[in-house]
Motif scaffolding. Structure first.
Motif, PDB file in Angstrom:
ATOM      1  N   GLN A  99      18.362  14.036  31.608  1.00  0.00           N
ATOM      2  CA  GLN A  99      18.392  13.735  33.038  1.00  0.00           C
ATOM      3  C   GLN A  99      19.132  14.819  33.819  1.00  0.00           C
ATOM      4  O   GLN A  99      18.742  15.147  34.953  1.00  0.00           O
ATOM      5  CB  GLN A  99      19.043  12.367  33.286  1.00  0.00           C
ATOM      6  N   ALA A 100      20.180  15.365  33.230  1.00  0.00           N
ATOM      7  CA  ALA A 100      20.897  16.459  33.894  1.00  0.00           C
ATOM      8  C   ALA A 100      19.984  17.655  34.111  1.00  0.00           C
ATOM      9  O   ALA A 100      19.950  18.259  35.197  1.00  0.00           O
ATOM     10  CB  ALA A 100      22.113  16.864  33.063  1.00  0.00           C
ATOM     11  N   VAL A 101      19.201  17.993  33.088  1.00  0.00           N
ATOM     12  CA  VAL A 101      18.288  19.138  33.188  1.00  0.00           C
ATOM     13  C   VAL A 101      17.155  18.835  34.155  1.00  0.00           C
ATOM     14  O   VAL A 101      16.755  19.697  34.951  1.00  0.00           O
ATOM     15  CB  VAL A 101      17.750  19.517  31.790  1.00  0.00           C
ATOM     16  N   GLU A 102      16.645  17.616  34.103  1.00  0.00           N
ATOM     17  CA  GLU A 102      15.556  17.238  35.016  1.00  0.00           C
ATOM     18  C   GLU A 102      16.006  17.343  36.469  1.00  0.00           C
ATOM     19  O   GLU A 102      15.250  17.800  37.333  1.00  0.00           O
ATOM     20  CB  GLU A 102      15.094  15.818  34.701  1.00  0.00           C
ATOM     21  N   ARG A 103      17.247  16.954  36.742  1.00  0.00           N
ATOM     22  CA  ARG A 103      17.740  16.955  38.125  1.00  0.00           C
ATOM     23  C   ARG A 103      18.163  18.353  38.578  1.00  0.00           C
ATOM     24  O   ARG A 103      17.848  18.771  39.698  1.00  0.00           O
ATOM     25  CB  ARG A 103      18.930  15.990  38.234  1.00  0.00           C
ATOM     26  N   PHE A 104      18.866  19.094  37.720  1.00  0.00           N
ATOM     27  CA  PHE A 104      19.483  20.345  38.165  1.00  0.00           C
ATOM     28  C   PHE A 104      18.976  21.597  37.441  1.00  0.00           C
ATOM     29  O   PHE A 104      19.384  22.699  37.777  1.00  0.00           O
ATOM     30  CB  PHE A 104      21.002  20.253  38.026  1.00  0.00           C
ATOM     31  N   GLY A 105      18.126  21.436  36.437  1.00  0.00           N
ATOM     32  CA  GLY A 105      17.475  22.579  35.822  1.00  0.00           C
ATOM     33  C   GLY A 105      18.131  23.164  34.597  1.00  0.00           C
ATOM     34  O   GLY A 105      17.482  23.872  33.820  1.00  0.00           O
ATOM     35  N   ARG A 106      19.390  22.870  34.379  1.00  0.00           N
ATOM     36  CA  ARG A 106      20.106  23.458  33.241  1.00  0.00           C
ATOM     37  C   ARG A 106      21.468  22.772  33.118  1.00  0.00           C
ATOM     38  O   ARG A 106      21.813  21.921  33.930  1.00  0.00           O
ATOM     39  CB  ARG A 106      20.307  24.965  33.439  1.00  0.00           C
ATOM     40  N   ILE A 107      22.250  23.171  32.123  1.00  0.00           N
ATOM     41  CA  ILE A 107      23.655  22.758  32.001  1.00  0.00           C
ATOM     42  C   ILE A 107      24.472  24.010  31.733  1.00  0.00           C
ATOM     43  O   ILE A 107      24.217  24.727  30.755  1.00  0.00           O
ATOM     44  CB  ILE A 107      23.855  21.733  30.869  1.00  0.00           C
ATOM     45  N   ASP A 108      25.433  24.282  32.583  1.00  0.00           N
ATOM     46  CA  ASP A 108      26.305  25.448  32.401  1.00  0.00           C
ATOM     47  C   ASP A 108      27.604  25.086  31.695  1.00  0.00           C
ATOM     48  O   ASP A 108      28.125  25.869  30.903  1.00  0.00           O
ATOM     49  CB  ASP A 108      26.636  26.080  33.758  1.00  0.00           C
ATOM     50  N   VAL A 109      28.140  23.915  32.028  1.00  0.00           N
ATOM     51  CA  VAL A 109      29.421  23.470  31.470  1.00  0.00           C
ATOM     52  C   VAL A 109      29.282  22.015  31.043  1.00  0.00           C
ATOM     53  O   VAL A 109      28.723  21.195  31.782  1.00  0.00           O
ATOM     54  CB  VAL A 109      30.561  23.590  32.504  1.00  0.00           C
ATOM     55  N   ALA A 110      29.795  21.688  29.859  1.00  0.00           N
ATOM     56  CA  ALA A 110      29.837  20.307  29.398  1.00  0.00           C
ATOM     57  C   ALA A 110      31.267  19.975  28.999  1.00  0.00           C
ATOM     58  O   ALA A 110      31.878  20.697  28.196  1.00  0.00           O
ATOM     59  CB  ALA A 110      28.903  20.094  28.211  1.00  0.00           C
ATOM     60  N   PHE A 111      31.786  18.924  29.587  1.00  0.00           N
ATOM     61  CA  PHE A 111      33.130  18.450  29.256  1.00  0.00           C
ATOM     62  C   PHE A 111      32.985  17.122  28.532  1.00  0.00           C
ATOM     63  O   PHE A 111      32.709  16.092  29.133  1.00  0.00           O
ATOM     64  CB  PHE A 111      33.956  18.306  30.527  1.00  0.00           C
ATOM     65  N   ASN A 112      33.167  17.165  27.210  1.00  0.00           N
ATOM     66  CA  ASN A 112      32.995  15.980  26.365  1.00  0.00           C
ATOM     67  C   ASN A 112      34.318  15.227  26.301  1.00  0.00           C
ATOM     68  O   ASN A 112      35.122  15.410  25.389  1.00  0.00           O
ATOM     69  CB  ASN A 112      32.508  16.394  24.981  1.00  0.00           C
ATOM     70  N   ASN A 113      34.513  14.352  27.280  1.00  0.00           N
ATOM     71  CA  ASN A 113      35.810  13.728  27.494  1.00  0.00           C
ATOM     72  C   ASN A 113      35.878  12.278  27.013  1.00  0.00           C
ATOM     73  O   ASN A 113      36.962  11.720  26.904  1.00  0.00           O
ATOM     74  CB  ASN A 113      36.137  13.775  28.998  1.00  0.00           C
ATOM     75  N   ALA A 114      34.746  11.660  26.710  1.00  0.00           N
ATOM     76  CA  ALA A 114      34.772  10.257  26.302  1.00  0.00           C
ATOM     77  C   ALA A 114      35.628  10.073  25.061  1.00  0.00           C
ATOM     78  O   ALA A 114      35.510  10.830  24.086  1.00  0.00           O
ATOM     79  CB  ALA A 114      33.353   9.764  26.046  1.00  0.00           C
ATOM     80  N   GLY A 115      36.504   9.073  25.087  1.00  0.00           N
ATOM     81  CA  GLY A 115      37.379   8.856  23.937  1.00  0.00           C
ATOM     82  C   GLY A 115      38.090   7.523  24.015  1.00  0.00           C
ATOM     83  O   GLY A 115      38.081   6.843  25.037  1.00  0.00           O
ATOM     84  N   THR A 116      38.722   7.158  22.908  1.00  0.00           N
ATOM     85  CA  THR A 116      39.472   5.915  22.833  1.00  0.00           C
ATOM     86  C   THR A 116      40.717   6.125  21.988  1.00  0.00           C
ATOM     87  O   THR A 116      40.727   6.957  21.075  1.00  0.00           O
ATOM     88  CB  THR A 116      38.620   4.795  22.213  1.00  0.00           C
ATOM     89  N   GLU A 117      41.763   5.358  22.293  1.00  0.00           N
ATOM     90  CA  GLU A 117      42.970   5.420  21.470  1.00  0.00           C
ATOM     91  C   GLU A 117      42.835   4.602  20.204  1.00  0.00           C
ATOM     92  O   GLU A 117      43.656   4.712  19.283  1.00  0.00           O
ATOM     93  CB  GLU A 117      44.195   4.954  22.254  1.00  0.00           C
ATOM     94  N   GLY A 118      41.798   3.752  20.141  1.00  0.00           N
ATOM     95  CA  GLY A 118      41.591   2.944  18.949  1.00  0.00           C
ATOM     96  C   GLY A 118      42.643   1.864  18.781  1.00  0.00           C
ATOM     97  O   GLY A 118      43.329   1.476  19.732  1.00  0.00           O
ATOM     98  N   ARG A 119      42.782   1.408  17.554  1.00  0.00           N
ATOM     99  CA  ARG A 119      43.702   0.306  17.265  1.00  0.00           C
ATOM    100  C   ARG A 119      44.839   0.822  16.383  1.00  0.00           C
ATOM    101  O   ARG A 119      44.603   1.283  15.268  1.00  0.00           O
ATOM    102  CB  ARG A 119      42.974  -0.815  16.539  1.00  0.00           C
ATOM    103  N   PRO A 120      46.066   0.754  16.862  1.00  0.00           N
ATOM    104  CA  PRO A 120      47.186   1.224  16.048  1.00  0.00           C
ATOM    105  C   PRO A 120      47.486   0.270  14.899  1.00  0.00           C
ATOM    106  O   PRO A 120      47.102  -0.907  14.928  1.00  0.00           O
ATOM    107  CB  PRO A 120      48.344   1.259  17.049  1.00  0.00           C
ATOM    108  N   GLY A 121      48.169   0.783  13.905  1.00  0.00           N
ATOM    109  CA  GLY A 121      48.576  -0.051  12.780  1.00  0.00           C
ATOM    110  C   GLY A 121      48.789   0.775  11.535  1.00  0.00           C
ATOM    111  O   GLY A 121      48.275   1.892  11.428  1.00  0.00           O
ATOM    112  N   PRO A 122      49.549   0.268  10.585  1.00  0.00           N
ATOM    113  CA  PRO A 122      49.786   1.004   9.340  1.00  0.00           C
ATOM    114  C   PRO A 122      48.500   1.169   8.539  1.00  0.00           C
ATOM    115  O   PRO A 122      47.569   0.361   8.660  1.00  0.00           O
ATOM    116  CB  PRO A 122      50.800   0.138   8.600  1.00  0.00           C
ATOM    117  N   ILE A 123      48.471   2.184   7.718  1.00  0.00           N
ATOM    118  CA  ILE A 123      47.280   2.485   6.934  1.00  0.00           C
ATOM    119  C   ILE A 123      46.857   1.294   6.072  1.00  0.00           C
ATOM    120  O   ILE A 123      45.665   1.033   5.896  1.00  0.00           O
ATOM    121  CB  ILE A 123      47.524   3.742   6.064  1.00  0.00           C
TER     122      ILE A 123
END
Length: 255
Positions: A73-97
């Protein structure tokens, strides 16, 4: 010169949102992604008020088809991608191993590691076709050291740095640069969840050499630098923003 086209995952809060605003203010075309359409459309309106062209695409980075759709969809709308910031993340669940579960592992690694892999996979596909680009992944200071009872988060953030180094080697011949930002304690909703109270946050700040947590805007500026031509000869590197934390804990704090 055409405006750069920027894709940001995990863009609806914290560092991702700050990065979207930083690029929008500089006239970039910005594609923002996350799992909540209402927040996504609100961000698009804010970017529009800054004069930026923007698009929201709902996507969960844990699923290949959704990441593919985001990139397409990014390419369809704007023609290309110059920069990608892969920021999605989670801290998860803490706890001992000894108390870790398969479910907790999947929750953390599917977002932080698999999500990064899938994002780079599809970003590479497009960037190869259009002469290169810059990819910035997100790790953490805890991608470079340990933290008790945070094995899954720490392990996933170490993995992001390793993945980035490999991707940088594979991308170099195609003009694709791949780097990492590794924030320390940063004033985000995740930081508030992890610390839990003002008292804990104050205690954390007291042992940081700069005596404060960073801001999302400070990390966003580092992302902008790594996405720009000013960093044209930088790839496979980790840029740590931690107020001096990795320099060593101050056993004798200065006044």
């Amino acid at each position: 010169m055409a405006a750069p086209v920027v894709v940001i995952t995990g863009a609806l809060t914290g560092i991702g949102r700050a990065a979207a605003v930083a690029y929008g203010r500089r006239g970039a075309d910005v594609v923002v992604s996350g799992r909540h359409p209402d927040a996504g459309e609100e961000l698009v309106r804010e970017l529009g008020d800054l004069g930026a062209r923007a698009l929201f695409v709902r996507a969960d980075v844990r699923f290949d088809d959704q990441v593919r759709d985001l990139v397409d969809q990014a390419v369809e709308r704007f023609g290309r991608i110059d920069v990608a910031f892969n920021n999605a993340g989670t801290e998860g669940r803490p706890g001992p191993i000894t108390e870790l579960t398969e479910e907790a592992y999947e929750d953390t690694f599917d977002t932080n590691v698999k999500g990064t892999v899938l994002s780079m996979k599809h970003e590479f596909r497009v960037m190869k076709e259009h002469g290169g680009g810059s990819i910035i992944n997100v790790s953490s200071t805890y991608g470079q050291m340990g933290l008790p009872e945070a094995a899954l988060y720490v392990g996933s953030k170490h993995a992001v740095i390793g993945l980035t180094r490999v991707a940088a080697l594979e991308g170099a011949a195609f003009g694709i640069r791949v780097n990492v930002v590794a924030p320390g304690y940063t004033q985000t909703a995740m930081y508030e969840r992890v610390t839990g109270s003002d008292q804990v946050r104050s205690a954390v700040n007291s042992v940081l050499p700069m005596r404060r947590a960073g801001t999302p805007e400070e990390v966003a500026e580092a992302v902008f630098f790594l996405g720009s031509e000013q960093s044209a000869y930088i790839t496979g590197q980790t840029l740590t923003l931690d107020g001096g934390l990795m320099a060593g804990w101050p056993l004798f704090p200065s006044s």
